[in-house]
Scaffold this active site. Structure first.
Site, PDB file in Angstrom:
ATOM      1  N   SER A 113       0.811  -1.217   0.000  1.00 58.00           N
ATOM      2  CA  SER A 113       0.000   0.000   0.000  1.00 58.00           C
ATOM      3  C   SER A 113       0.847   1.271   0.000  1.00 58.00           C
ATOM      4  O   SER A 113       1.618   1.507  -0.908  1.00 58.00           O
ATOM      5  CB  SER A 113      -0.960  -0.046   1.184  1.00 58.00           C
ATOM      6  OG  SER A 113      -1.876   1.002   1.097  1.00 58.00           O
ATOM      7  N   HIS A 114       0.727   2.042   1.066  1.00 51.94           N
ATOM      8  CA  HIS A 114       1.378   3.356   1.145  1.00 51.94           C
ATOM      9  C   HIS A 114       2.761   3.264   1.785  1.00 51.94           C
ATOM     10  O   HIS A 114       3.413   4.286   1.957  1.00 51.94           O
ATOM     11  CB  HIS A 114       0.492   4.266   1.981  1.00 51.94           C
ATOM     12  CG  HIS A 114       0.090   3.602   3.267  1.00 51.94           C
ATOM     13  ND1 HIS A 114      -0.884   2.622   3.292  1.00 51.94           N
ATOM     14  CD2 HIS A 114       0.572   3.700   4.509  1.00 51.94           C
ATOM     15  CE1 HIS A 114      -0.998   2.173   4.537  1.00 51.94           C
ATOM     16  NE2 HIS A 114      -0.128   2.802   5.292  1.00 51.94           N
ATOM     17  N   ASP A 277      -2.369   6.614  -3.354  1.00 43.73           N
ATOM     18  CA  ASP A 277      -1.226   5.984  -2.697  1.00 43.73           C
ATOM     19  C   ASP A 277      -0.562   4.915  -3.551  1.00 43.73           C
ATOM     20  O   ASP A 277      -0.880   4.760  -4.741  1.00 43.73           O
ATOM     21  CB  ASP A 277      -1.654   5.398  -1.351  1.00 43.73           C
ATOM     22  CG  ASP A 277      -2.502   4.145  -1.520  1.00 43.73           C
ATOM     23  OD1 ASP A 277      -3.240   4.081  -2.516  1.00 43.73           O
ATOM     24  OD2 ASP A 277      -2.418   3.236  -0.669  1.00 43.73           O
ATOM     25  N   ASP A 279      -0.754   1.700  -4.028  1.00 42.76           N
ATOM     26  CA  ASP A 279      -1.533   0.725  -4.800  1.00 42.76           C
ATOM     27  C   ASP A 279      -2.871   1.280  -5.287  1.00 42.76           C
ATOM     28  O   ASP A 279      -3.705   0.527  -5.795  1.00 42.76           O
ATOM     29  CB  ASP A 279      -1.765  -0.546  -3.973  1.00 42.76           C
ATOM     30  CG  ASP A 279      -2.559  -0.271  -2.713  1.00 42.76           C
ATOM     31  OD1 ASP A 279      -2.492   0.860  -2.194  1.00 42.76           O
ATOM     32  OD2 ASP A 279      -3.275  -1.180  -2.239  1.00 42.76           O
ATOM     33  N   ASP A 281      -5.549   2.686  -3.765  1.00 40.07           N
ATOM     34  CA  ASP A 281      -6.853   2.590  -3.103  1.00 40.07           C
ATOM     35  C   ASP A 281      -7.159   3.783  -2.205  1.00 40.07           C
ATOM     36  O   ASP A 281      -8.301   3.978  -1.810  1.00 40.07           O
ATOM     37  CB  ASP A 281      -7.022   1.254  -2.351  1.00 40.07           C
ATOM     38  CG  ASP A 281      -5.950   1.012  -1.318  1.00 40.07           C
ATOM     39  OD1 ASP A 281      -5.034   1.845  -1.184  1.00 40.07           O
ATOM     40  OD2 ASP A 281      -6.024  -0.028  -0.631  1.00 40.07           O
ATOM     41  N   ARG A 282      -6.142   4.591  -1.874  1.00 38.46           N
ATOM     42  CA  ARG A 282      -6.409   5.756  -1.022  1.00 38.46           C
ATOM     43  C   ARG A 282      -6.534   7.030  -1.856  1.00 38.46           C
ATOM     44  O   ARG A 282      -6.056   7.078  -2.992  1.00 38.46           O
ATOM     45  CB  ARG A 282      -5.262   5.960  -0.028  1.00 38.46           C
ATOM     46  CG  ARG A 282      -5.151   4.859   0.972  1.00 38.46           C
ATOM     47  CD  ARG A 282      -4.111   5.180   2.014  1.00 38.46           C
ATOM     48  NE  ARG A 282      -4.166   4.167   3.072  1.00 38.46           N
ATOM     49  CZ  ARG A 282      -3.605   4.287   4.246  1.00 38.46           C
ATOM     50  NH1 ARG A 282      -2.915   5.367   4.552  1.00 38.46           N
ATOM     51  NH2 ARG A 282      -3.709   3.331   5.150  1.00 38.46           N
ATOM     52  N   LYS A 376     -11.329  -0.130  -1.291  1.00 40.95           N
ATOM     53  CA  LYS A 376     -11.462   1.309  -1.407  1.00 40.95           C
ATOM     54  C   LYS A 376     -10.833   1.716  -2.736  1.00 40.95           C
ATOM     55  O   LYS A 376     -10.041   0.965  -3.311  1.00 40.95           O
ATOM     56  CB  LYS A 376     -10.830   2.034  -0.233  1.00 40.95           C
ATOM     57  CG  LYS A 376      -9.406   1.653   0.064  1.00 40.95           C
ATOM     58  CD  LYS A 376      -8.999   2.243   1.405  1.00 40.95           C
ATOM     59  CE  LYS A 376      -7.652   1.724   1.840  1.00 40.95           C
ATOM     60  NZ  LYS A 376      -7.723   1.016   3.125  1.00 40.95           N
TER      61      LYS A 376
HETATM   62  C1  G1P Z   1      -4.362   1.611   8.320  1.00 39.83           C
HETATM   63  C2  G1P Z   1      -5.582   2.489   8.419  1.00 39.83           C
HETATM   64  C3  G1P Z   1      -6.820   1.687   8.130  1.00 39.83           C
HETATM   65  C4  G1P Z   1      -6.688   1.011   6.766  1.00 39.83           C
HETATM   66  C5  G1P Z   1      -5.399   0.212   6.708  1.00 39.83           C
HETATM   67  C6  G1P Z   1      -5.161  -0.340   5.314  1.00 39.83           C
HETATM   68  O1  G1P Z   1      -4.448   0.578   9.270  1.00 39.83           O
HETATM   69  O2  G1P Z   1      -5.675   3.106   9.679  1.00 39.83           O
HETATM   70  O3  G1P Z   1      -7.941   2.529   8.176  1.00 39.83           O
HETATM   71  O4  G1P Z   1      -7.776   0.164   6.531  1.00 39.83           O
HETATM   72  O5  G1P Z   1      -4.294   1.053   7.044  1.00 39.83           O
HETATM   73  O6  G1P Z   1      -5.025   0.674   4.371  1.00 39.83           O
HETATM   74  P1  G1P Z   1      -3.729   0.635  10.686  1.00 39.83           P
HETATM   75  O7  G1P Z   1      -2.264   0.883  10.431  1.00 39.83           O
HETATM   76  O8  G1P Z   1      -4.323   1.810  11.420  1.00 39.83           O
HETATM   77  O9  G1P Z   1      -4.030  -0.674  11.331  1.00 39.83           O
HETATM   78 ZN    ZN Z   2      -3.281   1.402  -0.345  1.00 33.45          ZN
END
Ligand code: G1P
Ligand code: ZN
Length: 543
Positions: A113-114, A277, A279, A281-282, A376
């Protein structure tokens, strides 16, 4: 077929989180590590004959190598076909779209992801089921159990498959079909939004800037915004995906997307700014010198959904993760539709969407989406905003402030303390949990604590219970502070403090969130003993 059964020692000690398994690239590169995990996925599923697997990733370092390994393992494990994005690329929402559209037997998505990428960065892998959404806990638990004891995996011996050209290759009876990574997703977007109205907006002098942060949405943004919607080429930036995301942290928030933020808050700023981000999704939404909190964005999308092509029939219901602000609750109330409060993590929305209970859902962590896929979706949110802007022809700030006038403002901010020692972070949670009773009733200036609890969720569809999902400190006037430990970090522990104060008074709607929340912030620090316990005096990231 040249199937090899490779003896391997299991050494996965990490439970996959809400977003799959995330580890350092160097962990995934250890002999058999990725293979063990992939075999554990396959062993946890009943793979039917003729099954097709969707496969793609966000293009980060090790993406290509991992794709080749997984293709060869899919062949050795009896899959009939693999649909793989060209060059091994699929954004997370595009992968969800492909799984659903072609009804494949789930998919494997490679992404952290990010999280930063590159040889010293992070890598990740997750399995999505046939509905296109992240695997539910019972599957991820089964995968984890297998991965702790696995002794061997199956792989075929074959040369690497060409991934850069669209077409089909036969791999000992399994078809590897390289597909256009963007086309199906772009077609889905066109079915949901009024592209002509957005084209008119973009041709009217309205200026936008989309920042792909050198991550996976680059080619999607090029196709949709530039080729299909006719935006000028300088409407997009950082759109060449790089294996290390250009050294950046591909997380669209005010801290990490600072290049875009500077543009939107600078001289001659465009009318609209957005970022996505690693991948895809954000999303982050900005107006000229104006930041839209993800919680407000969700509320606004819900309030205006009916004017947007794919949602004219109205929305069945909405859902938000517990730490997300209650702004969308106000909208749901006025629309007289159900509003669900779920634990953090997208997977909790899947059941509600599959049962047609909700159409829109979102999280404060820059995630917004709808039942068009089961992830998302960053670009979807950006297009939703463009469609609203194309109809309303007001500025982003005007649209948000008018929304607040109607519904009140849920002033909101999240403070993250990253890379804490696990002991200190857990210590804070235990300390608060042990003091629930004495905290209740305590007053801090104008704020009085009404009650405290440990959020627990019972899934209304399958009855499963998820306990200990974050501590809620609830105040008499509806304000709240939530404390929660991150489940996605890969180094140390991250404590998240979510602050929310409801402000009905429109004379205070101009206030900066940090100013409006100053007292709440002090209360959070005081009751958690954060400074004494961590030695920190300010958060790592404020969003
Ligand atoms: C974080 C975000 C959460 C999201 C997840 C995946 O998780 O807070 O809302 O679903 O990334 O993108 P966390 O690190 O808080 O467990
Ligand atoms: Zn992501």
């Amino acid at each position: 077929m040249n199937t090899k059964v490779v003896s391997s020692q299991a050494f996965n000690d990490q439970k996959p989180g809400t977003s799959g398994l995330r580890k350092k690239v160097t962990d995934f590169q250890k002999p058999h590590y990725l293979e063990n995990f992939v075999q554990s996925i396959f062993d946890s599923l009943n793979i039917p004959k003729n099954a097709t697997l969707t496969l793609g990733g966000d293009g980060r370092y090790y993406n290509r190598e991992a794709i080749q390994i997984i293709i060869k393992m899919a062949a050795a494990n009896g899959f009939k076909r693999v649909l793989v994005g060209q060059a091994g690329i699929l954004s997370t929402p595009a992968a969800s779209c492909i799984i659903r559209k072609y009804k494949t037997f789930g998919g494997i998505i490679l992404s952290a992801s990010h999280n930063p990428g590159g040889i010293d960065g992070d890598f990740g892998i997750k399995y999505n089921t046939e509905n296109g959404g992240p695997a539910p806990e019972k599957i991820t638990e089964a995968i984890f159990e297998k991965s702790k004891n696995i002794q061997s995996y199956n792989i075929i011996e074959a040369p690497d498959v060409a991934l850069d050209v669209i077409g089909e290759t036969d791999l000992f009876g399994m078809k590897v079909q390289v597909i256009d990574a963007v086309a199906d997703y772009a077609e889905l977007m066109e079915s949901l939004f009024d592209f002509n109205a957005i084209k008119d907006l973009l041709a009217s002098g309205f200026r936008m800037k989309f920042d792909a942060m050198h991550a996976v949405t680059g080619p999607y943004a090029q196709e949709i915004f530039i080729n299909q919607l006719g935006a000028p080429p300088d409407s997009i930036m950082n759109c060449v995906p790089l294996p290390d995301f250009g050294g950046g942290h591909p997380d669209p928030n005010l801290t990490y997307a600072d290049e875009l933020v500077d543009i939107l808050y600078g001289e001659n700023a465009p009318d609209f700014g957005a970022a996505s981000d690693g991948d895809g999704d954000r999303n982050m939404i900005l107006g000229k010198g104006f930041f839209v909190t993800p919680s407000d964005s969700l509320a606004l999308i819900a309030a205006n959904a009916k004017m947007v092509k794919g949602y004219t029939k109205g929305i069945a219901g909405v859902a938000r993760s517990m730490p997300t602000s209650g702004a969308v609750d106000m909208v749901a109330k006025s629309l007289d539709i159900p509003c669900f409060e779920t634990p953090t993590g997208w997977k909790f929305f899947g059941n509600l969407m599959d049962a047609d209970q909700v159409t829109l859902c979102g999280e404060e962590s820059f995630g917004t989406g709808s039942s068009h896929v089961r992830e998302k979706d960053g670009l979807w949110a950006v297009l939703f905003w463009l469609n609203i802007l194309a109809i309303k022809r007001q500025s982003v700030e005007q649209i948000v402030k008018r929304h607040w006038l109607q519904f009140g403002r849920n002033v909101y901010s999240r403070h993250d303390y990253e890379d804490l020692s696990l002991d200190a972070a857990k210590g804070i949670i235990d300390h608060l949990r042990n003091h629930f009773t004495s905290l209740s009733g305590q007053s801090f200036g104008r704020y009085t604590i009404k009650s405290c609890d440990d959020f627990s969720y019972t899934d209304p569809i399958d009855g499963s219970i998820s306990a200990q999902q974050g501590l809620r400190i609830l105040f008499n006037d509806g304000s709240r502070i939530v404390f929660r430990l991150s489940g996605t970090g890969t180094s140390g522990a991250t404590l998240r403090i979510y602050l929310e104060a409801f402000e009905p008074d429109s004379n205070k709607h101009h206030l900066d969130a940090q100013v409006a929340l100053a007292e709440m912030i002090q209360i959070a620090l005081q009751i958690s003993e954060l400074k004494q316990r961590t030695g920190r005096d300010k958060p790592t990231v404020i969003t």
